[in-house]
Scaffold this active site. Sequence first.
Site, mmCIF file in Angstrom:
data_model
loop_
_atom_site.group_PDB
_atom_site.id
_atom_site.type_symbol
_atom_site.label_atom_id
_atom_site.label_comp_id
_atom_site.label_asym_id
_atom_site.label_seq_id
_atom_site.Cartn_x
_atom_site.Cartn_y
_atom_site.Cartn_z
ATOM 1 N N THR A 152 0.770 -1.250 0.000
ATOM 2 C CA THR A 152 0.000 0.000 0.000
ATOM 3 C C THR A 152 0.800 1.298 0.000
ATOM 4 O O THR A 152 1.783 1.421 0.717
ATOM 5 C CB THR A 152 -0.905 0.040 1.260
ATOM 6 O OG1 THR A 152 -1.524 -1.210 1.410
ATOM 7 C CG2 THR A 152 -1.972 1.103 1.154
ATOM 8 N N ARG A 180 -10.417 -10.581 -2.621
ATOM 9 C CA ARG A 180 -10.157 -10.133 -1.246
ATOM 10 C C ARG A 180 -10.034 -8.595 -1.178
ATOM 11 O O ARG A 180 -9.439 -7.960 -2.031
ATOM 12 C CB ARG A 180 -8.866 -10.797 -0.766
ATOM 13 C CG ARG A 180 -8.387 -10.364 0.610
ATOM 14 C CD ARG A 180 -7.185 -9.463 0.464
ATOM 15 N NE ARG A 180 -6.685 -9.045 1.765
ATOM 16 C CZ ARG A 180 -6.000 -7.919 1.954
ATOM 17 N NH1 ARG A 180 -5.737 -7.131 0.943
ATOM 18 N NH2 ARG A 180 -5.583 -7.589 3.145
ATOM 19 N N GLY A 182 -8.978 -5.448 1.553
ATOM 20 C CA GLY A 182 -8.375 -5.124 2.844
ATOM 21 C C GLY A 182 -8.900 -3.811 3.397
ATOM 22 O O GLY A 182 -10.044 -3.415 3.148
HETATM 23 N N1 GLY Z 1 -3.182 -2.718 3.501
HETATM 24 C C1 GLY Z 1 -3.572 -3.155 2.241
HETATM 25 C C2 GLY Z 1 -4.283 -4.420 2.238
HETATM 26 O O1 GLY Z 1 -4.219 -5.164 3.213
HETATM 27 O O2 GLY Z 1 -4.945 -4.717 1.256
#
Ligand code: GLY
Length: 293
Positions: A152, A180, A182
Amino acid sequence: MWSLILHGGAKEIDPDEEEAHRNGCIRAIEAGRAVLAGGGTAVNAVEAAGRVLEADPTFNAGYGAALNSDGEVEMCAAVMEGKEFNVGAVAVIKGVWHPISVARAMLHEEPMLLASDGARRFAADKGLELCDPADLIPPQGKASTKSRARDTIGIVALDQYGDLAVGTSTGGLEGCAPGRVGDSPQPGCGYYADNQLGAVAFSGDGEHIARKVLAARVMQALSSAQTAAAGAEEVLEPSLREVEAISGEAGGIVLTSAGMSSWAHNSRDFAVAFMTSEDNNPHVFMRKKDEGK
Ligand code: GLY
């Protein structure tokens, strides 16, 4: 007065990759500085800096982002304005060069977050830069055996009008399940902005950050003026301890509404650059412990 802080991810940076991280952070902060010094808005500065980081395969965002377990790039990004709490976010989007620009284009739309094909269709409708999903994988990325998550990017800006903005962009965790999502597109988890208090962006293990709503915790800490004035120790470190307690790794950057920046991380490294209208040059560090040297 304006102020800008950005990061290139909470992770381990190989010594031979430090220069690329440093140069990438400098190029990005220069792009944001040009906007802010020219009287531009915080949200424009966040997008400009984010696009530079997304175009650089050193960072896990846009071109060169992490591959999921199917070997594909799926990206998440968000932009938030602290004045009216507008949020634009995209999740598991494929085949766009700049997810942060798609998120920015979402800011004033009715839906706050679009995912997958719907997000890409929105980008196409807005005339944003599409690509073949495979074009986001650099030649060396296809052969990469790196299993370590490269995490990120994030940017927080305060402009001369007193407006705060924050942006995040990520390819998620290397080898994660397709679909997925996050913390990065979720307000209150990976980011938040409120002109009255400040703005924050997190990087790291998304599930841990989201479970502990880290950005919301930081905003709560910022609501105590005394705590905010104390800087990273009081504002960020309690939330990092929360993540540590559930074996997570993270880093965060904060700007207060007065333009004071803070940063902290429990990952080994965390490339950060920051600058204000008072500085001639950006301050760039690969980890917190280097700051005092
Ligand atoms: N911090 C980015 C993610 O876990 O997708």
